[in-house]
Design an enzyme around this catalytic site. Structure first.
Site, mmCIF file in Angstrom:
data_model
loop_
_atom_site.group_PDB
_atom_site.id
_atom_site.type_symbol
_atom_site.label_atom_id
_atom_site.label_comp_id
_atom_site.label_asym_id
_atom_site.label_seq_id
_atom_site.Cartn_x
_atom_site.Cartn_y
_atom_site.Cartn_z
ATOM 1 N N ASP A 419 0.248 6.477 4.368
ATOM 2 C CA ASP A 419 1.730 6.368 5.005
ATOM 3 C C ASP A 419 1.926 5.595 6.063
ATOM 4 O OD1 ASP A 419 4.457 7.988 4.616
ATOM 5 O OD2 ASP A 419 3.939 8.582 6.765
ATOM 6 N N GLU A 475 1.143 1.547 2.638
ATOM 7 C CA GLU A 475 2.409 1.533 2.869
ATOM 8 C C GLU A 475 2.349 0.460 3.980
ATOM 9 O OE1 GLU A 475 6.691 4.021 3.333
ATOM 10 O OE2 GLU A 475 4.731 4.715 4.466
#
Length: 586
Positions: A419, A475
């Site tokens: 993330d 990401e």
């Protein structure tokens, strides 16, 4: 590759807000508990309680307890111990405890039995002698004795000076970052005593007898070009009664649905955060719906080594071992059906928030090492959640690598989706190339937070003999504006969530002029992004919808977001959705 999204019952991902309900140096009457502790070896506890291994979980209210000095003999034989490995490590004749803290002046290991926890007492306090129990910056001790139903934490003393980046407070028990299970509330969404959203927490003391039968399980190692990935929220996937599962909202509930996923053609599930977090950290009344707000997504980690205990049907049985084994069972059963398991990991920040957040673990152990700080102690906030993990600090990046190795070797996961991974490429506090590589790069000290072309953390992961063989997915952006899709430092093995694919496909589907060529490139694996750097079409993780922004139903229902029901006045969530109202009356 395709990323399929599992719709859930919530699209709320709120901004971070904290209220510190934990221990303070003084109470409301001005009593200085720190001084009392130094004089009488008092105890505080920040842990949760159950009635015994396999019992029903109960919780204890946060409190400061002053114990009278005792002449009772310590129930453990205390030896100096070893500085490695970090964490609590079970041996045949005892347990070795080791924890890093460079700036602490004193450290105490706190052991708490389940029978003492309802009384908010620390069962044993083992003061760590800096001469005998410290090697370099590592505090350590080896104990022999009976650890049945035993939990642990630490107290650290040192300077409490936020302006210098230090938050040491000897009245607080903090979690070991390497703890393998966290004992806290046992039931999802249920408040602690006196409606406490942050009831005490403590780590499980491991036992050499804690074994799991993997039945010969081995990594599947599917070629990434063949992946069909299903993004899944463990609780949201089966919590609704329509799932008709025996164990809704749990790891076992997911196991009940694996055959269904197999029939869909899914060969990889990507689990949204399953590390221990507190779903009640944003708990507040929602006047719109007349209910309460939860941290549903879980992107606010309390402990990175521990599986989320309240996603387990076992609750906190065996002091959290039940949750560990249930997660392992999910992975084993997925592998039996030819489905790999990838974890969504959130190493960009933690649940401790900004300077107003709670002291749970890293902050109380050595805040200036674990977080990216400005010269006067302010927290950099590239995560948008109050703090930024100091990922390229040598200690922190070793912690991250150790954690990833654990999930691969002990928990058998097949890879990770990182993330806000661009934060992992930013320079750490006080970073300079000479200190990291031994020779100067570009001849200058690099400003904190500067994107690095060869980040030490990504270098370590990419060349690690264990981690380079698993799926690594970035990401490739963060909340500080660093957008690296197609440019993430990759060592030819990293893949990326292709946010440009998402945007181009949405534009083409809704008929925006001028996107037919871009759409064609997307169908060819985005060579404009990945070919030049030597990567392949399967290094692009292609998706149209995921947990951020609109669901697929929203995408063809609204021109603009309508996040009103969650009580955030439509201020939360993604504004840029490239959506199209196909006839919904609003």
């Amino acid at each position: 590759m395709e990323l399929l999204h599992c719709p859930s019952s919530s699209t709320y991902k709120p901004k971070l807000s904290f209220h510190n309900h934990l221990f303070s140096r003084r109470n409301s009457n001005g009593v200085d508990f720190e001084s009392i502790w130094r004089k009488s070896r008092s105890s505080v506890v920040n842990a949760a309680v159950d009635s015994g291994r396999g019992g029903v979980v109960k919780t204890a209210a946060t409190a400061v307890v002053v114990e009278k000095p005792t002449t009772e003999r310590c129930r453990f034989e205390v030896l100096s111990g070893k500085p490695l490995p970090f964490g609590a490590t079970a041996r045949d004749d005892g347990v070795n405890f080791a924890v890093f803290s460079r700036n602490a002046t004193a450290a105490t290991l706190c052991l708490i039995t389940l029978s003492d926890l309802p009384e908010k007492r620390v069962t044993e306090q083992i003061f760590l002698d800096p001469l005998a129990n410290k090697t370099g910056d590592v505090w350590h001790v080896f104990l022999k004795g009976d650890f049945e139903n035993m939990l642990y934490g630490y107290k650290f003393d040192g300077k409490f000076c936020p302006e210098e980046g230090h938050y040491f407070d000897s009245s607080r028990i903090v979690l070991d970052p390497y703890a393998k299970a966290i004992v806290s509330r046992g039931e999802y969404g249920v408040l602690g005593p006196e409606d406490d959203c942050w009831p005490p927490m403590a780590g499980m003391v491991p036992s050499a007898s804690d074994q799991f039968d993997w039945e010969g399980d081995l990594p599947l190692k599917f070629p990434q070009r063949d992946f069909v990935i299903y993004e899944m929220h463990v609780r949201g996937f089966t919590n609704h009664e329509s799932s008709e599962t025996k164990y809704p909202g749990t790891y076992l509930g997911v196991v009940e649905k694996l055959d269904h996923l197999k029939e869909l053609g899914v060969n990889c599930i990507e689990l949204m955060p399953c590390h221990e977090f507190n779903e009640l950290e944003y708990y507040s009344y929602n006047s719109v719906l007349g209910d309460y707000k939860f941290n549903f997504w879980g992107y606010s980690t309390v402990n990175f080594f521990s599986p989320m205990g309240r996603y387990s049907s076992a609750g906190l049985s065996n002091c959290g071992l039940g949750a560990i084994n249930e997660f392992k069972y999910l992975v084993k059963e997925a592998h039996k059906r030819g489905i790999e398991v990838i974890m969504d990991v959130v190493f960009n920040h933690t649940a401790e928030g900004n300077e107003n957040g709670p002291i749970l673990s890293f902050r109380g152990i050595d805040n200036s090492v674990f977080y990216m700080l400005a010269p006067k102690g302010e927290f950099y906030n590239y995560s948008g959640c109050g703090n930024t993990f100091n990922c390229n600090n040598p200690i922190v990046r070793q912690f991250i690598v150790d954690c990833l190795r654990y999930w691969v070797t002990d928990m058998h996961v097949d890879g990770f989706r990182f993330d806000l991974a661009s934060i992992l490429t930013r320079s750490s506090s006080s970073w300079n190339a000479l200190n990291v590589y031994g020779n100067s790069i570009d001849g200058d000290v690099i400003t904190t937070g500067t994107p690095l072309t060869s980040p030490p953390l990504i270098d370590m992961i990419s060349n690690d003999p264990i981690l380079r063989g698993v799926k690594l997915i970035a990401e490739a952006w963060d909340c500080g504006g660093l957008y690296q899709v197609g440019m993430f430092p990759h060592w030819a093995i990293w893949s990326e969530w292709n946010g440009k694919y998402r945007d181009m496909v949405r534009q083409f589907i809704k008929g925006t002029d001028g996107f037919s060529g871009a759409f064609a490139e997307c169908l060819c694996g985005s060579p404009n992004l990945y070919q030049k750097g030597g990567r392949k079409p399967w290094n692009s993780i292609n998706f149209v919808c995921a947990h951020d922004g609109f669901t697929l139903a929203d995408l063809v229902t609204y021109n603009n977001k309508h996040n009103l029901a969650n009580g955030e006045d439509n201020k939360d969530g993604e504004n840029h959705n490239n959506s199209w109202n196909c006839g919904e009356v609003i």
